[in-house]
Write an enzyme that holds these catalytic residues in place. Structure first.
Site, PDB file in Angstrom:
ATOM      1  N   PHE A 229     -53.909  32.367 100.483  1.00 38.49           N
ATOM      2  CA  PHE A 229     -52.828  31.385 100.309  1.00 38.49           C
ATOM      3  C   PHE A 229     -51.910  31.877  99.190  1.00 38.49           C
ATOM      4  O   PHE A 229     -51.659  31.210  98.206  1.00 38.49           O
ATOM      5  CB  PHE A 229     -53.416  29.995  99.995  1.00 38.49           C
ATOM      6  CG  PHE A 229     -52.467  28.870 100.315  1.00 38.49           C
ATOM      7  CD1 PHE A 229     -52.112  28.585 101.627  1.00 38.49           C
ATOM      8  CD2 PHE A 229     -51.906  28.095  99.304  1.00 38.49           C
ATOM      9  CE1 PHE A 229     -51.234  27.542 101.922  1.00 38.49           C
ATOM     10  CE2 PHE A 229     -51.035  27.046  99.587  1.00 38.49           C
ATOM     11  CZ  PHE A 229     -50.702  26.776 100.901  1.00 38.49           C
TER      12      PHE A 229
ATOM     13  N   LYS B 104     -52.612  43.269 107.714  1.00 33.58           N
ATOM     14  CA  LYS B 104     -52.516  44.433 108.603  1.00 33.58           C
ATOM     15  C   LYS B 104     -53.858  45.131 108.830  1.00 33.58           C
ATOM     16  O   LYS B 104     -54.044  45.796 109.851  1.00 33.58           O
ATOM     17  CB  LYS B 104     -51.531  45.458 108.005  1.00 33.58           C
ATOM     18  CG  LYS B 104     -50.102  44.952 107.926  1.00 33.58           C
ATOM     19  CD  LYS B 104     -49.226  45.864 107.086  1.00 33.58           C
ATOM     20  CE  LYS B 104     -49.308  45.602 105.611  1.00 33.58           C
ATOM     21  NZ  LYS B 104     -48.565  44.517 105.049  1.00 33.58           N
TER      22      LYS B 104
ATOM     23  N   GLU C 202     -47.776  39.256 115.050  1.00 29.90           N
ATOM     24  CA  GLU C 202     -46.340  39.537 114.858  1.00 29.90           C
ATOM     25  C   GLU C 202     -46.001  39.780 113.393  1.00 29.90           C
ATOM     26  O   GLU C 202     -45.150  40.604 113.064  1.00 29.90           O
ATOM     27  CB  GLU C 202     -45.523  38.348 115.394  1.00 29.90           C
ATOM     28  CG  GLU C 202     -44.026  38.549 115.372  1.00 29.90           C
ATOM     29  CD  GLU C 202     -43.601  39.698 116.271  1.00 29.90           C
ATOM     30  OE1 GLU C 202     -43.745  39.580 117.493  1.00 29.90           O
ATOM     31  OE2 GLU C 202     -43.118  40.721 115.739  1.00 29.90           O
TER      32      GLU C 202
ATOM     33  N   GLY D 233     -41.040  39.894  95.184  1.00 32.57           N
ATOM     34  CA  GLY D 233     -42.181  39.522  96.034  1.00 32.57           C
ATOM     35  C   GLY D 233     -42.320  40.349  97.294  1.00 32.57           C
ATOM     36  O   GLY D 233     -43.029  39.953  98.212  1.00 32.57           O
TER      37      GLY D 233
ATOM     38  N   ASP E 132     -48.562  51.555 103.416  1.00 27.07           N
ATOM     39  CA  ASP E 132     -48.221  50.293 104.087  1.00 27.07           C
ATOM     40  C   ASP E 132     -47.493  50.591 105.410  1.00 27.07           C
ATOM     41  O   ASP E 132     -47.848  50.040 106.462  1.00 27.07           O
ATOM     42  CB  ASP E 132     -47.339  49.436 103.171  1.00 27.07           C
ATOM     43  CG  ASP E 132     -46.855  48.183 103.870  1.00 27.07           C
ATOM     44  OD1 ASP E 132     -47.657  47.253 104.035  1.00 27.07           O
ATOM     45  OD2 ASP E 132     -45.685  48.144 104.290  1.00 27.07           O
TER      46      ASP E 132
ATOM     47  N   LYS F 160     -48.649  50.124 109.557  1.00 26.75           N
ATOM     48  CA  LYS F 160     -47.803  49.568 110.630  1.00 26.75           C
ATOM     49  C   LYS F 160     -47.675  50.557 111.792  1.00 26.75           C
ATOM     50  O   LYS F 160     -47.607  50.151 112.960  1.00 26.75           O
ATOM     51  CB  LYS F 160     -46.440  49.179 110.051  1.00 26.75           C
ATOM     52  CG  LYS F 160     -46.559  48.003 109.084  1.00 26.75           C
ATOM     53  CD  LYS F 160     -45.355  47.822 108.186  1.00 26.75           C
ATOM     54  CE  LYS F 160     -45.584  46.661 107.212  1.00 26.75           C
ATOM     55  NZ  LYS F 160     -44.628  46.612 106.099  1.00 26.75           N
TER      56      LYS F 160
HETATM   57  N1  HSE Z   1     -45.134  45.372 101.055  1.00 28.03           N
HETATM   58  C1  HSE Z   1     -44.545  45.244 102.358  1.00 28.03           C
HETATM   59  C2  HSE Z   1     -43.111  45.755 102.300  1.00 28.03           C
HETATM   60  C3  HSE Z   1     -44.590  43.807 102.779  1.00 28.03           C
HETATM   61  O1  HSE Z   1     -42.635  46.067 101.201  1.00 28.03           O
HETATM   62  O2  HSE Z   1     -42.479  45.882 103.325  1.00 28.03           O
HETATM   63  C4  HSE Z   1     -44.704  43.597 104.238  1.00 28.03           C
HETATM   64  O3  HSE Z   1     -45.722  44.305 104.849  1.00 28.03           O
END
Ligand code: HSE
Length: 341
Positions: free
Chosen positions: A8, A127, A151, A208, A222, A226
């Site tokens: 959360f 992910k 999604e 953020g 990251d 994906k």
């Molecule tokens: N840390 C990722 C970004 C957030 O900067 O795109 C979404 O996966």
């Protein structure tokens, strides 16, 4: 629809805000109503109420940093484990939003497996489980007539997965190439404007966008996660991180950026997925390429297809409401077709 949420943080709070603010609209337009009956977190505690937690109080307690300040009410149970929440048998879906772990995907992966075993639909913003065990989770979901939707894992609520899997059903996707990490795109954009790498990273963290450990963003992992998700969703390929050629932006200097600009080019961290593999690599693009014009934290993906040529989708790749929107969209899809996987 009754939901158990794991995690959360920024995303979970964004999703709860959407449910709070759009409750009447969702009921009227979609005949959709959702109750968050359980929330389990690593740092704020855990709350469970079979009839639904009160959203405003939940958001205020999260802002205060602990669910200890959530008001007492009849039927409220504090401190339940995720397994106990699942076993209670009240929930329709598990929404996994805890921080991504691309090494083991745990503990989220076990929670996802147990949720499917117990007959809950699965929606993920995390992910890790999708990148590391897409095939296993999908097959469990299919065997139970449940859905696994994800999604939010690629480009937040910008409908990448739905575009590729649903809207382009019948097209063969030949390759995908995109800017799939907002933090690095933001840093590269701000470095072009004259900020140092560290200044730009601090800004991205304050906004953020960055993962809890931003090294995953800046070193390319990251975006690589994906790519693994896209390899599964687009090409039915279960690849591992080791199969990809991954590098990030940590070696890109102000001088590199100036040199690219003098040559009429711009650095972008390009993630690519093809049927035979994938890569993440800082790449100099000519300024007239569509991806070169995508600045700030915005994401983009270009799909090469057999029937439709190239399709480029540009939109948010992170953010509380933007990612919460993907979770809502997945839940609405489940409500419309609960047994389609
Ligand atoms: N840390 C990722 C970004 C957030 O900067 O795109 C979404 O996966």
């Amino acid at each position: 629809m009754k939901l158990i949420l794991i995690g959360f943080g920024v995303v979970g709070q964004g999703f709860a805000q959407i449910l709070r603010d759009k409750a009447a609209e969702l009921l009227r337009e979609e005949n959709f109503s959702a109750q968050i009956i359980g929330v389990a977190t690593a740092s704020k505690g855990a709350l469970y109420h079979a009839a639904g937690l009160e959203l405003q109080s939940l958001l205020e307690a999260a802002q205060a940093g602990s669910f200890a300040s959530y008001p007492e009410q009849d039927g409220l149970i504090r401190g339940l484990e995720v397994d106990e929440m699942i076993a209670a048998g009240d929930a329709d879906a598990l929404v996994e939003m805890s921080p991504t772990n691309l090494e083991t995907a745990q503990p989220a992966l076990d929670f996802c497996r147990r949720a499917l075993d117990a007959g809950l639909h699965l929606v993920l913003a995390n992910k890790g489980p999708v990148a590391l065990d897409y095939a296993g989770l999908k097959s469990k979901a299919r065997a139970k007539g449940l859905q696994m939707r994800y999604e939010a894992t690629v480009m937040a609520g910008t409908p990448t997965i739905q575009l590729a899997v649903d809207a382009l059903a019948g097209c063969q996707i030949l390759s995908a190439r995109g800017i799939l990490n907002g933090t690095t795109n933001y840093i590269l954009t701000r470095m072009e404007a004259g900020l140092s790498y560290d200044e730009a990273l601090s800004e991205a963290q304050a906004l953020g966008y960055a993962e809890s450990d931003p090294s995953g963003d800046v070193e390319g992992w990251d975006a690589a996660g994906k790519v693994l998700i896209l390899a599964n969703a687009l090409f039915g390929r279960s690849l591992a991180l080791d199969d990809l050629d991954v590098s990030g932006i940590t070696e890109i200097t102000a001088a590199d950026i100036a040199e690219a600009r003098a040559a009429g080019q711009r650095y972008k961290l390009i993630a690519s997925a093809r049927p035979d593999g994938g890569a993440v690599k800082a790449t100099r693009l000519p300024l007239d390429e569509p991806l070169a014009g995508v600045g700030g934290s915005t994401n983009a993906i270009s799909l090469k297809t057999d029937l439709m040529g190239d399709i480029t989708l540009i939109g948010a790749g992170a953010g509380p409401l933007e990612t919460g929107c993907a979770i809502l969209s997945d839940l609405l899809a489940i409500q419309r077709m609960p047994s389609a996987t």
